[in-house]
Design a protein around this motif. Structure first.
Motif, PDB file in Angstrom:
ATOM      1  N   SER A   7       0.826  -1.206   0.000  1.00  9.74           N
ATOM      2  CA  SER A   7       0.000   0.000   0.000  1.00  9.74           C
ATOM      3  C   SER A   7       0.861   1.257   0.000  1.00  9.74           C
ATOM      4  O   SER A   7       0.359   2.361  -0.103  1.00  9.74           O
ATOM      5  N   LEU A   8       2.170   1.079   0.106  1.00 10.59           N
ATOM      6  CA  LEU A   8       3.093   2.211   0.179  1.00 10.59           C
ATOM      7  C   LEU A   8       3.687   2.581  -1.180  1.00 10.59           C
ATOM      8  O   LEU A   8       4.582   3.418  -1.250  1.00 10.59           O
ATOM      9  N   ASN A   9       3.197   1.961  -2.262  1.00 11.42           N
ATOM     10  CA  ASN A   9       3.715   2.260  -3.605  1.00 11.42           C
ATOM     11  C   ASN A   9       3.491   3.709  -4.008  1.00 11.42           C
ATOM     12  O   ASN A   9       4.268   4.274  -4.758  1.00 11.42           O
ATOM     13  N   LEU A  20      14.353   0.996  -5.892  1.00  8.39           N
ATOM     14  CA  LEU A  20      13.892   0.459  -4.619  1.00  8.39           C
ATOM     15  C   LEU A  20      13.568   1.614  -3.680  1.00  8.39           C
ATOM     16  O   LEU A  20      14.377   2.530  -3.521  1.00  8.39           O
ATOM     17  N   SER A  21      12.388   1.588  -3.070  1.00  5.33           N
ATOM     18  CA  SER A  21      11.994   2.652  -2.142  1.00  5.33           C
ATOM     19  C   SER A  21      12.751   2.543  -0.826  1.00  5.33           C
ATOM     20  O   SER A  21      12.957   1.443  -0.312  1.00  5.33           O
ATOM     21  N   PRO A  65       7.955   0.887  -6.599  1.00  6.49           N
ATOM     22  CA  PRO A  65       9.220   0.676  -5.890  1.00  6.49           C
ATOM     23  C   PRO A  65       9.044   0.057  -4.501  1.00  6.49           C
ATOM     24  O   PRO A  65       9.933  -0.640  -4.022  1.00  6.49           O
ATOM     25  N   ALA A  66       7.907   0.284  -3.849  1.00  7.65           N
ATOM     26  CA  ALA A  66       7.678  -0.342  -2.542  1.00  7.65           C
ATOM     27  C   ALA A  66       7.468  -1.849  -2.689  1.00  7.65           C
ATOM     28  O   ALA A  66       7.819  -2.614  -1.785  1.00  7.65           O
ATOM     29  N   ILE A  71       9.220  -7.494  -1.818  1.00  4.45           N
ATOM     30  CA  ILE A  71       9.729  -8.784  -2.311  1.00  4.45           C
ATOM     31  C   ILE A  71      10.982  -9.191  -1.548  1.00  4.45           C
ATOM     32  O   ILE A  71      11.102 -10.332  -1.081  1.00  4.45           O
ATOM     33  N   ILE A  72      11.927  -8.266  -1.406  1.00  6.73           N
ATOM     34  CA  ILE A  72      13.173  -8.572  -0.689  1.00  6.73           C
ATOM     35  C   ILE A  72      12.867  -8.981   0.754  1.00  6.73           C
ATOM     36  O   ILE A  72      13.435  -9.940   1.270  1.00  6.73           O
TER      37      ILE A  72
END
Length: 180
Positions: A7-9, A20-21, A65-66, A71-72
């Protein structure tokens, strides 16, 4: 059914390293991460909430990017559970905390490194300074994630990790592993 996305995208004014955020987190661990509002959910809460549902998916469409950070972190949680599952006897909460904190600070590849598992989906940092900043940020986030994961694993007070979490120790999100 599609996978669950961050939800932070759409967060405004978020620094990015590569693609990457660098999102704020609630933490007491020292590091470069911006501090989040203590009353709002951060990327670590989101990771723990979405881990079990998302680990059932083989495909994941990256929508921002979020999502790349998510994923990581999901792959790191998977590695943590696998690490705890390889121990002969179920570790106590203190042993699990020590094991996962060691795993969090161990040397690990970042996007752009030759041995990073998902280089096709991530842009490398623009400079060496950005790369070092990303490594420090990910180390801090991994430490906080490991601490909160241990809290969730041992929340029932029995002294043993939750079977509802440990059932996912062999599951691989997107059939991948960070290889830590």
């Amino acid at each position: 059914m599609p996978a669950y996305h961050s939800s932070l995208n759409e967060e405004p004014d978020v620094r990015q390293v590569g693609n990457l955020s660098i999102l704020p987190i609630k933490t007491k661990i020292r590091g470069p991460a911006p501090l989040a509002d203590p009353n709002a959910a951060d990327i670590i809460d989101e990771t723990l909430d979405l881990f079990r549902a998302n680990s059932l998916f083989r495909n994941f469409e990256i929508k921002g990017p979020a999502d790349r950070l998510l994923i990581i972190l999901i792959l790191f949680v998977s590695d943590c559970l696998a690490k705890l599952g390889t121990q002969r006897a179920a570790p106590s909460q203190l042993e699990a905390s020590k094991t996962l904190n060691t795993l969090a600070v161990d040397n690990f590849p970042i996007p752009g490194d030759a041995n990073f598992a998902l280089n096709a989906h991530y842009a490398p940092p623009q400079s060496r300074v950005d790369g070092e900043y990303l490594r420090q940020y990910l180390t801090q986030v991994r430490q906080e994630l490991a601490a909160r994961l241990v809290e969730r694993l041992y929340a029932d007070g029995t002294g043993k990790p939750s079977k509802w979490w440990m059932a996912f120790q062999k599951r691989r999100f997107m059939n991948r592993s960070l290889g830590t």
